[in-house]
Design an enzyme around this catalytic site. Structure first.
Site, PDB file in Angstrom:
ATOM      1  N   ASN A  84       8.238  -5.248   0.002  1.00 59.87           N
ATOM      2  CA  ASN A  84       8.035  -4.105   0.887  1.00 59.87           C
ATOM      3  C   ASN A  84       6.532  -4.067   1.165  1.00 59.87           C
ATOM      4  O   ASN A  84       5.757  -3.592   0.330  1.00 59.87           O
ATOM      5  CB  ASN A  84       8.501  -2.804   0.230  1.00 59.87           C
ATOM      6  CG  ASN A  84       8.341  -1.615   1.172  1.00 59.87           C
ATOM      7  OD1 ASN A  84       7.649  -1.711   2.198  1.00 59.87           O
ATOM      8  ND2 ASN A  84       8.967  -0.506   0.841  1.00 59.87           N
ATOM      9  N   GLU A 109      12.441  -8.859   3.340  1.00 59.77           N
ATOM     10  CA  GLU A 109      11.603  -7.688   3.595  1.00 59.77           C
ATOM     11  C   GLU A 109      12.449  -6.424   3.456  1.00 59.77           C
ATOM     12  O   GLU A 109      13.537  -6.343   4.018  1.00 59.77           O
ATOM     13  CB  GLU A 109      11.041  -7.788   5.018  1.00 59.77           C
ATOM     14  CG  GLU A 109      10.133  -6.640   5.388  1.00 59.77           C
ATOM     15  CD  GLU A 109       9.454  -6.883   6.734  1.00 59.77           C
ATOM     16  OE1 GLU A 109       8.842  -7.962   6.931  1.00 59.77           O
ATOM     17  OE2 GLU A 109       9.552  -5.999   7.600  1.00 59.77           O
ATOM     18  N   ARG A 163      11.538   5.659  13.574  1.00 52.60           N
ATOM     19  CA  ARG A 163      10.294   6.393  13.326  1.00 52.60           C
ATOM     20  C   ARG A 163       9.256   6.087  14.412  1.00 52.60           C
ATOM     21  O   ARG A 163       9.614   5.700  15.503  1.00 52.60           O
ATOM     22  CB  ARG A 163       9.798   6.067  11.909  1.00 52.60           C
ATOM     23  CG  ARG A 163      10.835   6.453  10.833  1.00 52.60           C
ATOM     24  CD  ARG A 163      10.326   6.172   9.455  1.00 52.60           C
ATOM     25  NE  ARG A 163       9.108   6.933   9.168  1.00 52.60           N
ATOM     26  CZ  ARG A 163       8.210   6.585   8.250  1.00 52.60           C
ATOM     27  NH1 ARG A 163       8.412   5.515   7.518  1.00 52.60           N
ATOM     28  NH2 ARG A 163       7.127   7.310   8.073  1.00 52.60           N
ATOM     29  N   SER A 194      12.628   3.463   4.398  1.00 49.72           N
ATOM     30  CA  SER A 194      12.999   4.260   5.566  1.00 49.72           C
ATOM     31  C   SER A 194      13.514   3.350   6.680  1.00 49.72           C
ATOM     32  O   SER A 194      13.288   2.140   6.659  1.00 49.72           O
ATOM     33  CB  SER A 194      11.769   5.033   6.062  1.00 49.72           C
ATOM     34  OG  SER A 194      10.773   4.134   6.522  1.00 49.72           O
ATOM     35  N   TYR A 245      10.873   9.119   2.106  1.00 49.94           N
ATOM     36  CA  TYR A 245      10.944   7.983   1.182  1.00 49.94           C
ATOM     37  C   TYR A 245      11.784   8.253  -0.077  1.00 49.94           C
ATOM     38  O   TYR A 245      11.971   7.360  -0.889  1.00 49.94           O
ATOM     39  CB  TYR A 245       9.529   7.559   0.777  1.00 49.94           C
ATOM     40  CG  TYR A 245       8.719   7.061   1.952  1.00 49.94           C
ATOM     41  CD1 TYR A 245       9.113   5.922   2.656  1.00 49.94           C
ATOM     42  CD2 TYR A 245       7.573   7.737   2.383  1.00 49.94           C
ATOM     43  CE1 TYR A 245       8.388   5.472   3.752  1.00 49.94           C
ATOM     44  CE2 TYR A 245       6.842   7.281   3.473  1.00 49.94           C
ATOM     45  CZ  TYR A 245       7.257   6.152   4.143  1.00 49.94           C
ATOM     46  OH  TYR A 245       6.541   5.696   5.234  1.00 49.94           O
ATOM     47  N   PRO A 270       0.786  -1.226   0.000  1.00 49.36           N
ATOM     48  CA  PRO A 270       0.000   0.000   0.000  1.00 49.36           C
ATOM     49  C   PRO A 270       0.825   1.287   0.000  1.00 49.36           C
ATOM     50  O   PRO A 270       1.799   1.402   0.736  1.00 49.36           O
ATOM     51  CB  PRO A 270      -0.805  -0.085   1.299  1.00 49.36           C
ATOM     52  CG  PRO A 270      -0.876  -1.533   1.612  1.00 49.36           C
ATOM     53  CD  PRO A 270       0.366  -2.155   1.038  1.00 49.36           C
ATOM     54  N   ASN A 271       0.399   2.202  -0.837  1.00 54.35           N
ATOM     55  CA  ASN A 271       0.921   3.578  -0.919  1.00 54.35           C
ATOM     56  C   ASN A 271       2.298   3.685  -1.567  1.00 54.35           C
ATOM     57  O   ASN A 271       2.801   4.791  -1.740  1.00 54.35           O
ATOM     58  CB  ASN A 271       0.936   4.250   0.476  1.00 54.35           C
ATOM     59  CG  ASN A 271      -0.456   4.359   1.048  1.00 54.35           C
ATOM     60  OD1 ASN A 271      -1.345   4.886   0.395  1.00 54.35           O
ATOM     61  ND2 ASN A 271      -0.675   3.830   2.243  1.00 54.35           N
ATOM     62  N   HIS A 307      12.410  -2.059   3.549  1.00 55.30           N
ATOM     63  CA  HIS A 307      11.769  -0.767   3.822  1.00 55.30           C
ATOM     64  C   HIS A 307      12.711   0.331   3.374  1.00 55.30           C
ATOM     65  O   HIS A 307      13.913   0.277   3.660  1.00 55.30           O
ATOM     66  CB  HIS A 307      11.454  -0.605   5.309  1.00 55.30           C
ATOM     67  CG  HIS A 307      10.525  -1.664   5.797  1.00 55.30           C
ATOM     68  ND1 HIS A 307       9.185  -1.664   5.501  1.00 55.30           N
ATOM     69  CD2 HIS A 307      10.767  -2.786   6.501  1.00 55.30           C
ATOM     70  CE1 HIS A 307       8.630  -2.749   6.022  1.00 55.30           C
ATOM     71  NE2 HIS A 307       9.570  -3.452   6.628  1.00 55.30           N
ATOM     72  N   ARG A 359       4.758  11.050  -2.206  1.00 54.89           N
ATOM     73  CA  ARG A 359       4.542  10.805  -0.787  1.00 54.89           C
ATOM     74  C   ARG A 359       5.786  11.125   0.045  1.00 54.89           C
ATOM     75  O   ARG A 359       6.831  10.505  -0.135  1.00 54.89           O
ATOM     76  CB  ARG A 359       4.227   9.305  -0.648  1.00 54.89           C
ATOM     77  CG  ARG A 359       4.081   8.797   0.725  1.00 54.89           C
ATOM     78  CD  ARG A 359       4.035   7.273   0.721  1.00 54.89           C
ATOM     79  NE  ARG A 359       3.712   6.816   2.035  1.00 54.89           N
ATOM     80  CZ  ARG A 359       3.875   5.577   2.458  1.00 54.89           C
ATOM     81  NH1 ARG A 359       4.343   4.663   1.618  1.00 54.89           N
ATOM     82  NH2 ARG A 359       3.566   5.247   3.681  1.00 54.89           N
ATOM     83  N   ALA A 375       2.639  -0.450   5.249  1.00 56.32           N
ATOM     84  CA  ALA A 375       2.100  -0.510   6.618  1.00 56.32           C
ATOM     85  C   ALA A 375       1.587  -1.900   6.998  1.00 56.32           C
ATOM     86  O   ALA A 375       1.467  -2.211   8.193  1.00 56.32           O
ATOM     87  CB  ALA A 375       0.995   0.527   6.782  1.00 56.32           C
TER      88      ALA A 375
HETATM   89  C1  DQA Z   1       7.690   1.527   4.550  1.00 56.26           C
HETATM   90  C2  DQA Z   1       7.611   1.769   6.069  1.00 56.26           C
HETATM   91  C3  DQA Z   1       6.198   1.540   6.583  1.00 56.26           C
HETATM   92  O1  DQA Z   1       6.142   1.813   7.975  1.00 56.26           O
HETATM   93  C4  DQA Z   1       5.228   2.453   5.870  1.00 56.26           C
HETATM   94  O2  DQA Z   1       3.908   2.204   6.314  1.00 56.26           O
HETATM   95  C5  DQA Z   1       5.332   2.366   4.400  1.00 56.26           C
HETATM   96  C6  DQA Z   1       6.656   2.344   3.795  1.00 56.26           C
HETATM   97  C7  DQA Z   1       9.086   1.879   3.989  1.00 56.26           C
HETATM   98  O3  DQA Z   1       9.369   1.459   2.874  1.00 56.26           O
HETATM   99  O4  DQA Z   1       9.868   2.588   4.642  1.00 56.26           O
HETATM  100  O5  DQA Z   1       4.342   2.385   3.686  1.00 56.26           O
HETATM  101  O6  DQA Z   1       7.460   0.149   4.299  1.00 56.26           O
END
Ligand code: DQA
Length: 149
Positions: free
Chosen positions: A76, A100, A109, A104, A24, A11-12, A102, A19, A79
């Site tokens: 990735n 996995e 955080r 960030s 990011y 998501p996102n 990420h 974003r 959330a």
């Molecule tokens: C994320 C970190 C997650 O906490 C966040 O909800 C994301 C992006 C990252 O790539 O840093 O959507 O996965």
């Protein structure tokens, strides 16, 4: 036949570039995927890309990876990382080595980002290196197969 690796974003992550660029980075997902494609070509592995904002669609795709004999997954989960037991079960179900990623550093955080319910069923977790984390994951997977870069 070259090693087949799936890159899955949750998501996102289709909103990268728009974003929170200070968190990011400025690259779009397409730009990141181009970097991954170039790295994969240099390493002689095949990559396929999938992104969805929907938990069930990601689970369907993970199951499809099983039927397609994908040999490694870079995920990735966005959330979903922090609460999706359904995604965790799907990762263990398909029994394909998964890393996995990420962008960030989730540990620096919000408190709720410190916990990953999915990392325990992955080979490992890479976070905090921006898009380069996907390239690191590619090398980690190739190394896991006993191959060379
Ligand atoms: C994320 C970190 C997650 O906490 C966040 O909800 C994301 C992006 C990252 O790539 O840093 O959507 O996965």
């Amino acid at each position: 036949m070259s090693t087949k690796i799936a890159i899955i974003n949750g998501p996102n992550l289709n909103f990268l570039g728009i974003r929170e660029p200070s968190v990011y980075g400025a690259e779009t997902l397409d730009e990141i995927n181009d970097e991954i494609s170039a790295a994969a070509a240099a390493r002689n592995v095949t990559v396929q890309f999938f992104q969805s904002n929907h938990e069930g669609a990601i689970i369907d795709h993970l199951q499809q990876c099983y039927y397609d004999s994908v040999q490694g997954i870079i995920l990735n989960p966005g959330a979903l990382t922090h609460y999706s037991y359904a995604l965790r079960d799907a990762i263990s179900s398909v029994n394909i080595p998964c890393i996995e990623v990420h962008l960030s550093n989730v540990h620096s955080r919000d408190e709720f980002r410190h916990k990953s319910v999915t990392a325990a069923v992955c080979k490992g977790q890479i976070c905090g290196f921006g898009y380069f984390g996907y390239i690191l994951a590619l090398d980690a997977l190739i190394n896991n197969f006993g191959g060379t870069k």
